[in-house]
Design an enzyme around this catalytic site. Sequence first.
Site, PDB file in Angstrom:
ATOM      1  N   LYS A 142      73.358 -44.519 -48.794  1.00  0.00           N
ATOM      2  CA  LYS A 142      71.978 -44.048 -48.611  1.00  0.00           C
ATOM      3  C   LYS A 142      71.068 -44.605 -49.694  1.00  0.00           C
ATOM      4  O   LYS A 142      69.928 -45.015 -49.429  1.00  0.00           O
ATOM      5  CB  LYS A 142      71.943 -42.514 -48.626  1.00  0.00           C
ATOM      6  N   HIS A 291      93.067 -64.847 -10.766  1.00  0.00           N
ATOM      7  CA  HIS A 291      91.739 -64.236 -10.822  1.00  0.00           C
ATOM      8  C   HIS A 291      91.809 -62.712 -10.695  1.00  0.00           C
ATOM      9  O   HIS A 291      91.065 -62.099  -9.931  1.00  0.00           O
ATOM     10  CB  HIS A 291      90.820 -64.842  -9.769  1.00  0.00           C
TER      11      HIS A 291
END
Length: 531
Positions: A142, A291
Amino acid sequence: MEKNIISLTVLLSVSDKSGIVSFAKAMLERANAKLVSSSGTAALLSQNNLKSETVEDWTGFPEILDGRFKTLHPKIHAAILAKSNRDDHSRDLSMHGISAINVVVVNLYPFKEVLLEHSSDHEKLIENIDIGGATLLRSAAKNYEDVLVLVDPADYDRALEQLLKEGGVDYSFRLEMATKAFRLIADYDHAISAYFIDYFQKSFPSHRSSCQFEFEPHLFLSLRKAQDLRYGENAHQRAALYFDSSLKEGGVAHSSLLQGKDLSYNNLVDADAAWSCVSSFKETACVIVKHAIPCGLALGDAALEAYKKAFRGDSLSAFGGIVAFNREVDESTAVEILNVFVEVVVAPSFTSAAKRALASKPNVRVLIPMPPSSDDLYEMKHISSGSFILQERNFRQITFNECRVVTDKHPTKLQQRDLLFAWEAVKHLKSNAVIFCANSMSLGIGAAQMSRIDAVDLAISKAANRNLNLAGSVIASDAFFPFPDSLERIATTGAVAIIQPGGSVRDQEVIDKANNCGLVMIFTGVRYFRH
């Protein structure tokens, strides 16, 4: 010459102590820093003849509660949170005899590591939830403009360069390290939250919702990048592989790559589809995927038999495919596979002779995936604008006793076996899907079609093109037949039995057509759509 930094105070409290001794030594000798350390870190520094003030010395308050309480003190957090450009902050520090802390080096108790090794030891996991360390990181991140926060030993050398250079630490580096700290905290909290949700649900199953589905109102994902991929589905798309930090390792993503190039995006998708498919069968199974859709699937008494049957199901599409087994691959199977070009071979293990045989084709990727994670109960699909759909995985399997025979004819024992095999197989096809099977082997597959009759026609034509006789075969359909026309086509092939969910408003018309054609038909009452 490096500038000597005066009055720099560094707080050290690390669980992972790799690199900390050399970093602390450099801070003392090259930066003239003052070190403040938690007891474990201070003990290590003392063993290496490095001077460090303990947190207890700094605060004047002892560590208590068997180490649970040590860094949560105003003289620590005020020293970290104070803004250097605020006169009132400086006055507050001076009034209470607090010196500012400039660098915070913290990493957290290894909760996730302990979870992987001791998932059933609740008390041990509780004691590996870091409170003070996470709070230190939040405070330091912070106040990143005044405090440099470090969470990763890999950053120590860069941090030292920054601290020693003329002009001090770059703003960009401070912000980068703060971002890394907040990311670590989020990942850490996510792992703890996921564990507690699972632990609560297992401990108090009666507290679950009475609704059919129960999903959390807020879903937090913590994904760790495993590697960049060469490209995505196509060469112009970038891609990377990520792991869910809250789940145990499992599946294709955590495979051991025995040989071949790194897996591509398409390899991963196809291999995952193949491994998921064979893993759903208890008998020895082989699937060949193209696929993300199976083109050949079969069971056998051994891997070689299963492979030969799967290959015969669609030898044309098998070229360039992904081959997967749910049993060990031996030399004879490996040699047979190499008679045609394949991209990837997946199996839980390979004999030494099989590995040697596969090594003759070094470009073939050979994978040993981990068993699927027991925690992996849901699947997610991305839709537009950053939205996601979450659903339970389709683990549903049925027995013949759960099905309903709806025709005059009943299936034989052999037909029952093939029907259940076909039903499990169709679950792994893209909808609309139909599969013809006989002797636990796929003969014709019609998948990803816009209409069911198109799927039927495609499956029939594929079998015909491969000279596979459909007489005596069975058919599985992932959803109901909306019209009787598909059954007319099926009857011309000599197929004898159909398994489907049922549920159409025209079910009776379809049943009547089946009876007229002399077909067996059973309803499962379960739909297997896959999109």
